[in-house]
Scaffold this motif. Structure first.
Motif, short mmCIF file in Angstrom:
data_model
loop_
_atom_site.label_atom_id
_atom_site.label_comp_id
_atom_site.label_asym_id
_atom_site.label_seq_id
_atom_site.Cartn_x
_atom_site.Cartn_y
_atom_site.Cartn_z
N GLN A 43 0.84 -1.36 -0.07
CA GLN A 43 -0.07 0.22 0.06
C GLN A 43 0.85 1.40 -0.07
OE1 GLN A 43 -1.06 -2.73 2.29
NE2 GLN A 43 -2.07 -3.23 0.32
N GLY A 44 2.37 1.01 -0.16
CA GLY A 44 3.12 2.26 -0.22
C GLY A 44 3.37 2.67 1.23
N ARG A 45 3.11 2.00 2.28
CA ARG A 45 3.42 2.54 3.74
C ARG A 45 4.90 2.08 3.98
NH1 ARG A 45 -2.13 -0.19 6.09
NH2 ARG A 45 -1.11 -1.63 5.06
N ILE A 46 5.62 2.93 4.77
CA ILE A 46 7.23 2.75 5.14
C ILE A 46 7.01 2.62 6.57
CG2 ILE A 46 9.42 3.66 5.21
CD1 ILE A 46 8.84 4.79 2.29
N ASP A 47 7.35 1.92 7.10
CA ASP A 47 7.87 1.70 8.59
C ASP A 47 9.43 1.69 8.95
OD1 ASP A 47 6.85 1.28 11.32
OD2 ASP A 47 8.03 -0.59 11.16
N ILE A 48 9.92 2.40 9.85
CA ILE A 48 11.23 2.27 9.93
C ILE A 48 11.37 2.19 11.60
CG2 ILE A 48 13.30 3.71 9.96
CD1 ILE A 48 12.37 5.28 7.41
N THR A 49 12.39 1.04 11.85
CA THR A 49 12.64 1.02 13.35
C THR A 49 14.35 0.89 13.30
OG1 THR A 49 12.78 -1.51 13.02
CG2 THR A 49 10.56 -0.49 13.96
N THR A 50 14.74 1.60 14.53
CA THR A 50 16.23 1.60 14.60
C THR A 50 16.62 0.68 15.87
OG1 THR A 50 16.35 3.61 15.90
CG2 THR A 50 16.05 3.74 13.39
N ALA A 51 18.03 0.29 16.01
CA ALA A 51 18.46 -0.33 17.25
C ALA A 51 19.70 0.05 17.31
CB ALA A 51 18.22 -1.73 17.18
N PRO A 52 20.47 0.18 18.43
CA PRO A 52 21.94 0.14 18.49
C PRO A 52 22.72 -1.03 17.94
CG PRO A 52 20.96 0.38 20.86
CD PRO A 52 19.98 -0.17 19.68
N PHE A 53 23.87 -0.38 17.16
CA PHE A 53 24.57 -1.70 16.46
C PHE A 53 26.28 -1.34 16.97
CE2 PHE A 53 27.20 -2.45 12.62
CZ PHE A 53 27.04 -3.77 12.50
N THR A 54 26.57 -2.42 17.04
CA THR A 54 28.05 -2.48 17.40
C THR A 54 28.75 -3.20 16.17
OG1 THR A 54 27.57 -2.87 19.81
CG2 THR A 54 29.87 -3.34 19.16
N PRO A 55 29.71 -2.45 15.46
CA PRO A 55 30.42 -3.19 14.38
C PRO A 55 31.18 -4.40 14.91
CG PRO A 55 30.58 -0.84 14.26
CD PRO A 55 30.02 -0.97 15.53
N LEU A 56 31.29 -5.60 14.19
CA LEU A 56 32.34 -6.72 14.45
C LEU A 56 33.81 -6.26 14.46
CD1 LEU A 56 30.44 -9.43 12.34
CD2 LEU A 56 30.34 -9.17 14.88
N PRO A 57 34.43 -6.71 15.44
CA PRO A 57 35.86 -6.59 15.20
C PRO A 57 36.54 -7.06 14.00
CG PRO A 57 35.34 -7.40 17.36
CD PRO A 57 34.05 -7.49 16.47
N GLN A 58 37.43 -6.47 13.34
CA GLN A 58 38.25 -6.97 12.01
C GLN A 58 38.42 -8.42 12.04
OE1 GLN A 58 40.88 -4.04 10.76
NE2 GLN A 58 39.19 -2.70 9.95
N VAL A 59 38.73 -8.80 13.26
CA VAL A 59 39.58 -10.06 13.44
C VAL A 59 38.35 -11.29 13.68
CG1 VAL A 59 41.67 -9.36 14.65
CG2 VAL A 59 39.48 -9.91 16.13
N THR A 60 37.28 -10.84 13.63
CA THR A 60 36.06 -11.68 13.74
C THR A 60 36.09 -12.75 12.49
OG1 THR A 60 34.52 -10.10 14.52
CG2 THR A 60 33.55 -11.92 13.71
N VAL A 61 36.08 -14.09 12.87
CA VAL A 61 35.94 -15.28 12.08
C VAL A 61 34.50 -15.92 12.54
CG1 VAL A 61 36.85 -17.48 11.37
CG2 VAL A 61 38.43 -15.48 11.67
N TRP A 62 33.61 -16.05 11.54
CA TRP A 62 32.26 -17.00 11.88
C TRP A 62 32.63 -18.14 11.50
CZ3 TRP A 62 27.45 -13.78 10.04
CH2 TRP A 62 27.04 -12.69 10.82
#
Length: 209
Positions: free
Chosen positions: A67-86
């Motif tokens: 219907q063209g409606r936009i809903d936006i939510t936000t939350a805190p974000f902590t970037p991953l350390p560069q040494v991260t391995v998943w």
């Protein structure tokens, strides 16, 4: 009437603004046209308003419905350390390469949720899905990239049945990645990465036990 909405998940940095914003906007508009949704309007203004008072990095989720409606939510974000391995594992759940909706980011998440549920967070940080031909496709929330020693990352083609991720598009446009089929055997012979626009590129290893 469709029973799903489009999604864009963005990263906002106080010193940079929205990361890869033009690519997110282009994908949202393109996806809307493909499924017959109206053209998204005043998206940038609404995004900016959502983070107007923020001073720290934010994860911003935009949902756009038929219907063209936009809903936006936000939350805190902590970037991953560069040494991260998943840690990665392969799901038994399969993607259907003929399902065109897989190429669009929507709220239809059942197949990804089923794959994620196959392993606990302790067993795997991300789950990789294959299609009916056993081609490597994507993770539940990430695109897949393989460093095969050629000097440029390889990422599966959309025709395998996967999302056109924004980070994936960005790396291809910068000629840091190219499209090419990836098999399970290929994963044994190269350095593996996963990533998305929110988290960036993440080094990964495939778990077998």
């Amino acid at each position: 009437m469709t029973d799903f909405s489009l999604i864009e998940t963005l990263r906002w940095q106080p010193d940079e603004g929205f990361i890869r914003l033009p690519l997110h906007l282009a994908r949202l508009s393109r996806s809307a046209r493909r499924i017959g949704f109206p053209e998204p309007m005043e998206v940038v203004a609404k995004l900016e308003d959502a983070v107007r008072d923020d001073k720290e990095p934010r994860r911003v989720r935009l949902i756009f419905d038929g219907q063209g409606r936009i809903d936006i939510t936000t939350a805190p974000f902590t970037p991953l350390p560069q040494v991260t391995v998943w840690k990665l594992r392969i799901a038994s759940t399969r993607l259907d390469s003929t399902d065109k909706l897989l190429r669009i980011k929507t709220t239809c998440r059942a197949v990804y949720e089923a794959a994620r549920a196959e392993f606990t967070p302790q067993q795997a940080d991300e789950i990789i899905l294959l299609n009916e031909r056993q081609d490597v496709c994507e993770g539940t929330i990430t695109s897949v990239f393989l460093d095969d020693g050629s000097g440029i990352l390889r990422t599966p083609p959309i025709s395998c049945g996967l999302l056109a991720g924004v980070l994936r598009t960005d790396l291809i446009c910068q000629r840091k990645a190219r499209v090419g089929r990836i098999t399970l055997d290929d994963l044994e012979n190269g350095m593996l990465y996963v990533g998305n626009s929110l988290r960036g590129l993440i080094r990964a290893t495939l778990q077998k036990d």
